[in-house]
Scaffold this active site. Structure first.
Site, PDB file in Angstrom:
ATOM      1  N   SER A 163       0.860  -1.172   0.000  1.00 53.96           N
ATOM      2  CA  SER A 163       0.000   0.000   0.000  1.00 53.96           C
ATOM      3  C   SER A 163       0.902   1.229   0.000  1.00 53.96           C
ATOM      4  O   SER A 163       1.797   1.346   0.847  1.00 53.96           O
ATOM      5  CB  SER A 163      -0.879  -0.031   1.251  1.00 53.96           C
ATOM      6  N   GLU A 164       0.679   2.159  -0.941  1.00 53.96           N
ATOM      7  CA  GLU A 164       1.600   3.283  -1.151  1.00 53.96           C
ATOM      8  C   GLU A 164       1.809   4.149   0.092  1.00 53.96           C
ATOM      9  O   GLU A 164       2.818   4.817   0.216  1.00 53.96           O
ATOM     10  CB  GLU A 164       1.086   4.219  -2.264  1.00 53.96           C
ATOM     11  N   ASN A 165       0.812   4.171   0.973  1.00 52.44           N
ATOM     12  CA  ASN A 165       0.946   5.035   2.147  1.00 52.44           C
ATOM     13  C   ASN A 165       1.874   4.450   3.211  1.00 52.44           C
ATOM     14  O   ASN A 165       2.070   5.080   4.249  1.00 52.44           O
ATOM     15  CB  ASN A 165      -0.433   5.349   2.746  1.00 52.44           C
TER      16      ASN A 165
ATOM     17  N   SER B 264       8.374   3.943   0.665  1.00 53.39           N
ATOM     18  CA  SER B 264       7.345   3.231  -0.084  1.00 53.39           C
ATOM     19  C   SER B 264       7.570   3.369  -1.594  1.00 53.39           C
ATOM     20  O   SER B 264       7.447   2.405  -2.347  1.00 53.39           O
ATOM     21  CB  SER B 264       5.969   3.791   0.288  1.00 53.39           C
TER      22      SER B 264
END
Lengths: 217, 239
Positions: free
Chosen positions: A46-48, A88
């Site tokens: 997940s990019e966050n 990330s």
């Protein structure tokens, strides 16, 4: 789930191999997570800032400090890790993500993708899509073959602003599966119950038909 | 030579009003958070009360209509937003379409790296992200090993507003889960960084190995209580 989405998702999950690190985009791609075989060792990114997204939490167990890139409350699987946004995207741009599955508004016969902006309408932003298409080892796009007016979303040239140029390796729709090769767009599969005539009529882009064409099962 | 129990002065402040008091009109702010997760709730509210105008705000998102950075937007304090995704906010849409609000959309990874670079003293870097798209327009490019890359600039802010979970009085920060997101980067890139946290302990109580962000990047530290931590999309499974 819409029938067209279900067809796309069922086909898309076959792209996920045991041991992969995978990023699923918002929309249809997110639905792929539920279909991944439970005995697979997969880490979803997940990019966050999470590698190892788990299921949605049990009611009452939700944690506002634990969300996915779609801002939904999630959990983390055993073996998961948390990190900041630069880390990330280092992971994404550095080619450490094996597979990115993204949604699309238009795909061109060169493998260009447009999925972030419709001029004249509200501009929401590209989020991490432009980074993912340039960084992931493999980029697969999922979308419905035609829009709600029945027009082909697979174009000779994209009419919308691009997310990336020549970045799509495979396109999965409710009608067919295409690969993007140095020799152009190649039809490799037709969804069960769909005729070649229908694929041809509903595809604006030019493509060649693979000698190994199969029916998706 | 041993320095013995040498210890720096505490960075703890007691008032958010005081902490934001020197943020002047026209300042550039870098604000941590992803969606409504890990946002500096109290610093934003203090800034709303202060009414500082013409702000340039660098943040991945812009809150929602009535919370987070959306409060500053509704109060017409923001002149320009630099973000990767702003789709959750109707006020934003109105101000953008009416031309009141200037917007620079930046791919999320480029935004993160621009902030990190700014904080690390790196004025620019090359990336493939955005090549062949409207993002590349007007930007320098350079070929490396047969592939073309874009030059992107580092970002430095007059102030950074960040939220962490725990801190010691020297500003060493520990974040929690995905509330970390842009916060450590933002903290690095602020000339003055204002960090708000849920717990403050004495130096030595945090294991140096568990510190996510060294206190060198933090100038002002405040304790927040009763965080709202609003959830944007509640997704749960029935028991």
């Amino acid at each position: 789930m819409k029938d067209t989405h279900l067809k796309i998702v069922k086909r898309a999950v076959k792209e996920v191999e045991d041991g992969m690190n995978v990023n699923l985009g918002i929309g249809i791609p997110t639905l792929v997570a539920n279909e991944i075989p439970t005995d697979f060792n997969i880490l979803l990114q997940s990019e966050n800032g999470l590698l190892g997204i788990g299921a949605y939490p049990l009611e009452g167990m939700e944690d506002p400090d634990l969300i996915n890139a779609g801002k939904e409350t999630v959990t983390a699987v055993p073996g998961a890790s948390f990190f900041d946004s630069a880390e990330s995207f280092a992971m994404i741009r550095g080619g450490h993500i094996d597979l990115a599955i993204l949604g699309g508004m238009e795909v061109s016969e060169q493998g260009d993708l447009a999925n972030w902006m419709i001029p004249g309408k509200m501009v929401k932003g590209m989020g991490g899509a432009m980074d993912l298409v340039n960084g992931a080892k493999k980029v697969i796009v999922l979308m419905e073959h035609v829009n709600k007016h029945g027009e082909s979303k697979i174009k000779k040239e994209c009419t919308l602003p691009l997310t990336g140029k020549q970045v799509v390796q495979r396109l999965i729709t409710d009608l067919a599966v295409f690969d993007f090769t140095p020799n152009g767009m190649l039809l490799i599969e037709i969804q069960e119950g769909v005729s070649m005539e229908e694929v041809k009529t509903k595809t604006e882009a030019s493509f060649t038909v693979s000698p190994e064409l199969v029916s998706t099962r | 030579m041993q320095r013995g129990n040498y210890m720096k002065k505490s960075k703890v402040m007691n008032s958010f009003v005081e902490a934001v008091s020197d943020i002047e009109d026209g300042s550039t702010l870098i604000v941590g958070g992803f969606g409504l997760s890990g946002i500096p709730e109290f610093s934003i509210q203090a800034l709303k009360e202060k009414g500082t105008k013409d702000l340039t705000v660098v943040s991945n998102n812009c809150g929602v209509d009535d919370w987070g950075l959306g409060l500053l937007l509704a109060n017409r304090q923001i002149k320009k937003m630099i973000s990767s995704y702003v789709g959750e906010n109707k006020t934003f849409e109105q101000q953008f379409l009416s031309g009141e609000l200037e917007v620079e959309l930046v791919p999320q990874g480029t935004l993160a790296e621009r902030i990190r670079a700014g904080g690390a003293g790196i004025p620019g870097f090359y990336t493939a992200t955005g090549m062949g798209t409207p993002i590349a327009e007007g930007k320098e490019t350079k070929d490396f090993d047969g592939k073309t890359y874009l030059l992107e600039r580092g970002i430095v802010g007059d102030f950074a507003l960040v939220k962490a979970w725990k801190a010691d009085t020297l500003g060493n920060l520990v974040f929690r889960k995905t509330a970390r997101n842009f916060n450590p980067l933002a903290a690095m890139a602020g000339k003055i960084t204002i960090a708000e946290v849920e717990e403050i302990v004495e130096p030595g109580e945090l294991d140096p190995d568990e510190i996510h962000l060294p206190g060198i990047y933090v100038q002002r530290l405040l304790l927040g209580t009763d965080y709202q931590k609003r959830i944007e999309k509640l997704t749960v499974v029935k028991a």
